[in-house]
Write an enzyme that holds these catalytic residues in place. Structure first.
Site, PDB file in Angstrom:
ATOM      1  N   ILE A 175      25.781  35.934  45.092  1.00  0.00           N
ATOM      2  CA  ILE A 175      26.677  35.446  45.998  1.00  0.00           C
ATOM      3  C   ILE A 175      26.052  35.508  47.314  1.00  0.00           C
ATOM      4  O   ILE A 175      25.624  36.361  47.756  1.00  0.00           O
ATOM      5  CB  ILE A 175      27.967  36.381  46.060  1.00  0.00           C
ATOM      6  CG1 ILE A 175      28.791  36.403  44.617  1.00  0.00           C
ATOM      7  CG2 ILE A 175      28.996  35.956  47.231  1.00  0.00           C
ATOM      8  CD1 ILE A 175      29.781  37.285  44.532  1.00  0.00           C
TER       9      ILE A 175
ATOM     10  N   CYS B  72      40.380  34.186  42.593  1.00  0.00           N
ATOM     11  CA  CYS B  72      39.357  33.483  41.676  1.00  0.00           C
ATOM     12  C   CYS B  72      39.847  33.226  40.514  1.00  0.00           C
ATOM     13  O   CYS B  72      41.001  32.768  40.356  1.00  0.00           O
ATOM     14  CB  CYS B  72      38.089  34.351  41.791  1.00  0.00           C
ATOM     15  SG  CYS B  72      38.261  36.073  41.350  1.00  0.00           S
TER      16      CYS B  72
END
Lengths: 167, 167
Positions: free
Chosen positions: A78, A102
């Site tokens: 990430i 998400c």
């Protein structure tokens, strides 16, 4: 009894004005209406679902997308800057109430909320315990490592519009 | 870095104005100060700890006690009326922000929040999923059974002072 209300998977309130969850579907819309949302912060890179897009339009909810690919060993990490972007949206009370989500409400949401907890100066033990509460048996070490190494001073948010509890 | 803030065990925000957790100790006081609490709702029958009592006095936080003995097979059952009492305190926004806690933040707190979710018309699946998130491997069937059988019409709360999200 009326039809029961169904919150999205892994739904929870993270702080005043900020909710988190997994990906909502049309069964969750009646529940979501009660939250009187102003914003949805969508953390996946894929296009937003038609049914949610339509619901947001009808209900005057703005969708902001910060597409993050989840941590995956050995080579997918990430990036810090997208998490900082997401936090900038989350920490602007003009966007509140905001629902951030998400897919499963475990990993990407966990990383963003964990990074927010760092800005709130929570101890790492408490941050990881909250992360684990949502990730269950799917805890990812790389997510926890991201949170541990995340530098809160890289988040350039507007302090005048920050929620009171952050000050 | 300054000293990190340490939320009580199993700390979480359950709804606007309502927090839940395990039993706070003096290491949690700096964190609790940030919540600007008006009320602590203490769910155990034992006398409240000296250190928390003193902290509450100094910080103008009112302590309300609804002593509940946890469910324990085969003969110890949580009584409905004490849970209804606790909900009456929790659902009065004149008490907000309120922190409700038991010992571990798993069972008694889970039962009261689960009963509140029933008043909010959540589906049982969602209620049990939230319960499990805090109870982890210590899920108690009797707690879930209590929530399933709990009659929300026994809670005589003051609707004029109820939080907006309940209406």
């Amino acid at each position: 009894m009326e039809n029961p209300l169904i919150p999205p998977l892994n739904f929870s309130m993270a702080a005043p004005g900020i909710y988190r969850s997994g990906y909502p579907n049309s069964m969750n819309h009646a529940f979501m209406k009660k939250l009187r949302l102003k914003t949805i912060l969508y953390l996946c890179p894929e296009e937003y679902s038609e049914s949610n897009t339509a619901w947001c339009e009808t209900n005057g909810v703005r969708v902001v997308q910060c597409g993050i690919l989840p941590n995956k060993e050995p080579f997918q990490f990430i990036p810090d800057d997208v998490v900082a972007d997401a936090l900038r949206v989350l920490l602007d009370r003009r966007n509140h109430p905001v629902l951030m989500h998400c897919n499963s409400g475990k990993h990407r949401s966990g990383v963003v909320i964990g990074s927010m907890r760092k800005m709130q100066q929570w101890s790492l033990t408490s941050i990881f315990d909250e992360y684990r509460r949502f990730a269950g048996s799917k805890v990812r070490i790389l997510d926890q490592q991201f949170i541990e190494l995340f530098r809160v001073d890289t988040v350039k948010y507007d302090k005048r519009c920050a929620p009171r509890w952050l000050k």
